[in-house]
Write a protein that holds these residues in place. Structure first.
Motif, PDB file in Angstrom:
ATOM      1  N   HIS A 249      55.414  46.165  33.623  1.00  0.00           N
ATOM      2  CA  HIS A 249      56.047  47.249  34.361  1.00  0.00           C
ATOM      3  C   HIS A 249      56.640  46.758  35.680  1.00  0.00           C
ATOM      4  CE1 HIS A 249      56.733  51.194  36.157  1.00  0.00           C
ATOM      5  NE2 HIS A 249      56.064  50.777  37.215  1.00  0.00           N
ATOM      6  N   TYR A 266      56.309  55.433  36.810  1.00  0.00           N
ATOM      7  CA  TYR A 266      55.014  54.766  36.704  1.00  0.00           C
ATOM      8  C   TYR A 266      54.267  55.190  35.443  1.00  0.00           C
ATOM      9  CZ  TYR A 266      50.562  52.729  38.125  1.00  0.00           C
ATOM     10  OH  TYR A 266      49.417  51.973  38.176  1.00  0.00           O
ATOM     11  N   THR A 269      54.078  52.907  32.335  1.00  0.00           N
ATOM     12  CA  THR A 269      53.329  51.654  32.371  1.00  0.00           C
ATOM     13  C   THR A 269      52.387  51.513  31.183  1.00  0.00           C
ATOM     14  OG1 THR A 269      53.383  51.695  34.783  1.00  0.00           O
ATOM     15  CG2 THR A 269      51.752  50.254  33.757  1.00  0.00           C
TER      16      THR A 269
END
Length: 395
Positions: A249, A266, A269
């Motif tokens: 990521h 996020y 990820t």
């Protein structure tokens, strides 16, 4: 039928009492409007304390150690021990020799040195955010065990100073232990990190809501093969190596079309992070919608020709598992919040897109939490089961 989790036992019960809506309180002595964090009424000067069992911010008689609450049948209370540091306004029943910490502070494992005025100030800010988290967890009636009564699965918090810690401090969750870096309470430091990590949104309360999502994944999902199956259908297989996913990521960033399926970059990820981000956003939506309802907010923009931004927000989102109803209220509310922010020269308060796949994930979190909230959870104790949420209530 009973619901079991390693170290946790649940017994289905008939009804959840969710209390009255939060955030807008009135002084029960003079009627003045109060904020959740108030310790004294600005109009009549009465001392105030928050009593979580009744979800009441009550005026108090007596003191300086033991108080009575006229609004609560003049029962006797004491303040949480952290009140002497200006870090808490919650009450406990007066029980000589009992736990000196309130329903939220009893989960603290490590707090900063209160002799350091900078760290004390940061801790106070952290506790204000944590209390709002606990308000939501208690309203949802989720299981909350301390490490003292459940060493394996109990929830605890560590608030660490990066400048004095022997090792780097990383905000995160590890098997029930949530660590928050004290500098996250500093607006400038937090804004620097937000920019450094290219995040559109970074708040202290958001940290708490995200990390508690990891905790409840362990409690509500990991122990059930059936629940894991439902989880994987929406979020993916959490057995994928986490460290590898995290490195990928930060090396490659999120795919360009991430907003089609994820609440944040996020969240792409790893399935664990997707769940924690979705969990946090569910709490954002429920808490903010409840506040709007408490204000009696009625939205009917003149430019709205289709009704998409029209809403009369007059319901308790903590009381119903209905993500469609939540969305019907949230979409116009988010538009209002963002436009108000822009009107005073600020960035959008809610810079997120809720596509169908994201709404489906929010619906999963909603169903998971409401189901957990209708179960009486216990942990084994030396003399029998110890309840860790509200017990069975009559119809």
């Amino acid at each position: 039928m009973p619901v079991e989790h390693p170290g946790l036992r649940g017994i289905i019960w008939s009804r959840v009492h969710l209390g009255s809506p939060m955030k807008l309180f009135r002084c029960d002595h003079c009627g003045h409007m109060l904020y959740f964090e108030n310790t004294r009424c600005e109009r009549c000067g009465r001392a105030l304390g928050y009593e979580p069992q009744s979800n009441s911010l009550v005026s108090l008689d007596g003191g300086p150690d033991v108080f009575t609450a006229p609004h609560l049948q003049s029962r006797s209370f004491v303040f949480c021990d952290n009140a002497r540091h200006g870090a808490c306004n919650w009450l406990l029943p007066h029980q000589p020799g009992g736990d000196p910490y309130c329903r939220a502070c009893c989960h603290n494992a490590l707090v900063p040195d209160v002799a350091d005025p900078v760290d004390l100030g940061r801790w106070r800010v952290i506790e204000r955010a944590k209390k709002r988290l606990f308000y939501a967890l208690l309203r949802l009636n989720l299981p909350l065990a301390t490490r003292k009564i459940d060493p394996a699965h109990g929830l605890s918090f560590r608030f660490l100073d990066e400048d004095t810690a022997p090792a780097p401090v990383l905000t995160g969750h590890d098997n029930g232990i949530i660590t928050i870096a004290l500098k996250e309470a500093d607006d400038a430091a937090r804004e620097y990190r937000r920019t450094q990590f290219n995040e559109p949104y970074r708040t202290l309360l958001g940290h708490f809501r995200h990390e508690i999502g990891h905790y409840y994944w362990d409690i509500l999902v990991a122990g059930s093969a059936a629940e894991q199956g439902r989880f994987r259908q929406l979020f993916g297989d959490e057995r994928a190596d986490y460290a590898t996913a995290l490195r990928r990521h930060y090396a490659e960033r999120a795919p360009s079309d991430w907003q089609l399926s994820y609440i944040s970059a996020y969240a792409t990820t790893h399935p664990w992070e997707d769940f924690a981000e979705t969990f946090a956003h569910f709490l954002h939506l429920v808490d903010t919608t409840e506040m709007a309802s408490a204000f009696g907010l009625h939205l009917r923009p003149a430019v709205d020709r289709t009704g998409e931004l029209t809403a009369q927000i007059a319901y308790d989102p903590y009381a119903r598992d209905d993500v469609a109803e939540l969305m019907d209220n949230w979409v116009p509310l988010a538009s209002l919040i963002n436009n108000l922010n822009r009107a005073v020269g600020q960035n959008d308060a809610y810079p997120f897109v809720l596509g169908p796949a994201v709404v489906e994930k929010l619906g999963y979190v909603s169903r998971l939490l409401y189901a957990a909230g209708h179960i009486g959870w216990t942990v084994p104790g030396p003399t029998g089961p110890i309840p860790i949420n509200r017990g069975p209530l009559s119809q």
